[in-house]
Design a protein around this motif. Structure first.
Motif, mmCIF file in Angstrom:
data_model
loop_
_atom_site.group_PDB
_atom_site.id
_atom_site.type_symbol
_atom_site.label_atom_id
_atom_site.label_comp_id
_atom_site.label_asym_id
_atom_site.label_seq_id
_atom_site.Cartn_x
_atom_site.Cartn_y
_atom_site.Cartn_z
ATOM 1 N N LYS A 76 -13.680 -28.701 -50.574
ATOM 2 C CA LYS A 76 -12.834 -27.912 -51.460
ATOM 3 C C LYS A 76 -13.749 -26.917 -52.168
ATOM 4 O O LYS A 76 -14.936 -27.191 -52.351
ATOM 5 C CB LYS A 76 -12.178 -28.825 -52.506
ATOM 6 N N GLU A 77 -13.150 -25.797 -52.577
ATOM 7 C CA GLU A 77 -13.901 -24.740 -53.266
ATOM 8 C C GLU A 77 -14.777 -25.326 -54.393
ATOM 9 O O GLU A 77 -15.965 -25.048 -54.485
ATOM 10 C CB GLU A 77 -12.890 -23.747 -53.857
ATOM 11 N N ASN A 78 -14.191 -26.193 -55.202
ATOM 12 C CA ASN A 78 -14.908 -26.709 -56.386
ATOM 13 C C ASN A 78 -15.978 -27.762 -56.058
ATOM 14 O O ASN A 78 -16.702 -28.209 -56.921
ATOM 15 C CB ASN A 78 -13.916 -27.234 -57.431
ATOM 16 N N GLU A 79 -16.055 -28.145 -54.797
ATOM 17 C CA GLU A 79 -17.095 -29.108 -54.410
ATOM 18 C C GLU A 79 -18.371 -28.392 -53.948
ATOM 19 O O GLU A 79 -19.384 -29.029 -53.683
ATOM 20 C CB GLU A 79 -16.603 -30.015 -53.278
ATOM 21 N N LEU A 80 -18.290 -27.070 -53.820
ATOM 22 C CA LEU A 80 -19.435 -26.318 -53.300
ATOM 23 C C LEU A 80 -20.364 -25.865 -54.422
ATOM 24 O O LEU A 80 -19.966 -25.749 -55.577
ATOM 25 C CB LEU A 80 -18.938 -25.089 -52.522
ATOM 26 N N ASP A 81 -21.624 -25.629 -54.064
ATOM 27 C CA ASP A 81 -22.609 -25.068 -54.998
ATOM 28 C C ASP A 81 -22.711 -23.570 -54.734
ATOM 29 O O ASP A 81 -23.309 -23.179 -53.725
ATOM 30 C CB ASP A 81 -24.006 -25.678 -54.723
#
Ligand code: ZN
Length: 504
Positions: free
Chosen positions: A133-138
């Motif tokens: 998910k978008e929010n799991e990426l750095d």
């Protein structure tokens, strides 16, 4: 007869094995030896995960056929068996025909309401074989690999994981599936609590370049008619089934495909052209243990039990989760160039020292570090001086007085070894044994048997020699060759031998 099935995870075979996998397979081997030594019926499996996109891409980059590519690296992994003195019964490869049949069988057994088709758009990291998910990426990059995931849109099959949320929470919180250590169990429980989403279990044949297990259209309970040729299974969906196909799940008498069967002969020839092993070691065996690394716990403690429950097959009963190894304090990475080759290590220091380092120095319940300086320190301090010195000293004194020990068959594991191994605390078991080694050394220093002669010497050294033999038996899961050597040396007439671990 008590029975246990022990598995290692199956690594991607797109590079030579490194020290991290050596840890896992040596841990699993120690457990297999521990149970066998107590008369248990043990089946131990390992293998290779060959249907991933990573393999396809690596083979393409190298300009070779995927099958050739995976054959080459699977052979490297198989060589670990000799190098690390492993005792697995089967090395299961997921590009083999029999595995395809098993994976397709599991799919076909899943409840039809659990598998559905859906259009999907997501960010996919090939390295992880995982949608993020978008929010799991750095900063838009994969937290494991630092690469930008691919944006993918396709119509895939999905598995209804969401309907297993309560089931899985109960399963794990009640230890019906017992996860060790507790910290990992808590991690899984909090992941489940956050809510489970359905996950994609297939991908387009085009994206997979035709590599993987084809999805077969389900018609009632039969999956004989292959109509769905546009999709292959998501690699985790098929890879997990290795734990069953290693036991022959999906095979039917008369339908055995010999072509790719690797262990048709020789020491590993325990495969059958049917599901007998599956019945024996999975269906009707109360001890089914997966040994895995912390990075893949979600797949093993969430996806896998749900898949099995849906298919009406019993679940693993225990999972032991080990940590990661750093090298000289740094994360192992090909780009840093700090990978440690287990084969080189064995060539240089011997298999027993490598097994000892992995089992004693790496904290079994956490992360650990590998460093050459620490390796040498442990080798000299604990193997050459500690164990090696004690054995040499006692053997010399025993030989001086012509001591002869009667053969002994019914050895038992010491409580601190047995209890710790049941908890997968390899390090604690060895620390306890080395405390006994120190205690024996101290006893010898106090009794000074070298000042004695004749029957007085014999009386002093005999119980010490017997205790050395007990320690040797207790070492058998960890250092099998050393254990055997000492047991031989201390049975019948005890003789002085060359040092077990020459100093380095
Ligand atoms: Zn990744």
């Amino acid at each position: 007869m008590k029975r246990i099935y022990i598995t290692t995870a199956i690594p991607y075979v797109n590079a030579s094995p490194h020290i991290g996998f050596a840890l896992e397979i040596v841990q699993a081997d120690a457990l297999a030896r521990f149970y066998r030594a107590q008369g248990w019926d043990v089946f131990f499996s390992s293998g290779a995960d060959e249907n991933s996109l990573k393999n396809v891409q690596a083979a393409e980059a190298a300009g070779v056929k995927v099958q050739k590519w995976v054959d080459k690296y699977a052979a490297e992994y198989e060589k670990l068996r000799d190098a690390l003195n492993l005792t697995y019964d089967v090395f299961n490869r997921t590009s083999e025909d029999h595995h395809f049949k098993g994976a397709q069988k599991l799919w076909s057994l899943c409840k039809s309401e659990d598998i559905y088709k859906k259009k999907y758009r997501g960010l996919y990291c090939v390295g992880c074989e995982l949608f993020y998910k978008e929010n799991e990426l750095d900063n838009g990059r994969c937290p494991e690999h630092g690469t930008v995931p691919e944006e993918i849109e396709e119509e895939n099959y999905f598995f209804r994981l969401s309907s297993y949320q309560d089931y899985l929470y109960k399963l794990i919180s009640t230890d019906k599936l017992k996860i060790t250590p507790q910290t990992r169990k808590n991690e899984v429980l909090s992941f489940i609590k956050q809510g489970l989403e359905d996950f994609s279990i297939s991908r387009s044949n085009a994206r997979a370049r035709g590599w993987g297990v084809p999805v077969l259209e389900k018609e009632g309970s039969s999956f004989a008619k292959a109509t769905e040729d546009k999709q292959v299974m998501y690699v985790w969906f098929d890879a997990l089934v290795t734990y069953l196909t290693a036991l022959g799940f999906g095979r039917r008498p008369g339908l055995l495909v010999q072509k790719n069967l690797r262990f048709g002969e020789g020491p590993l020839a325990r495969r059958h052209a049917d599901e007998k092993l599956f019945d024996k070691y999975w269906k009707s065996n109360p001890n089914r243990l997966h040994v895995i690394g912390k990075g893949i716990i979600r797949f093993h403690s969430v996806y896998w039990p749900a898949m099995l429950a849906s298919a009406g097959i019993n679940l693993p009963t225990a999972e032991f989760v080990h940590g990661y190894i750093t090298v000289e304090g740094q994360k192992i990475s090909k780009s840093i160039g700090n990978t440690i080759d287990p084969f080189e290590l064995v060539d240089k220091f011997g298999v027993e020292a490598v097994r000892y380092y992995l089992l004693r120095e790496i904290p079994a319940w956490g992360d650990g570090d590998f460093s050459i300086s620490r390796f040498k320190e442990i080798y000299n301090g604990e193997l050459a001086n500690g164990l090696g010195n004690l054995v040499a000293r006692v053997a010399r004194l025993a030989a001086d007085t012509n001591l002869s020990l009667p053969p002994k068959k019914n050895f038992k594991f010491k409580k601190e070894v047995g209890e710790n191994l049941k908890q997968y605390r390899f390090d604690h078991a060895l620390i306890a044994l080395w405390e006994e080694i120190s205690a024996l050394d101290k006893k010898i220093n106090e009794e000074k048997p070298w000042e004695l002669e004749g029957s007085a010497l014999k009386k002093s050294i005999s119980p010490i020699a017997k205790e050395v033999r007990e320690i040797a038996f207790n070492l058998s899961p960890f250092l099998p060759k050393t254990s055997e050597k000492i047991l031989e040396q201390f049975t019948g007439k005890v003789t002085a031998q060359k040092p077990l671990f020459p100093r380095i």
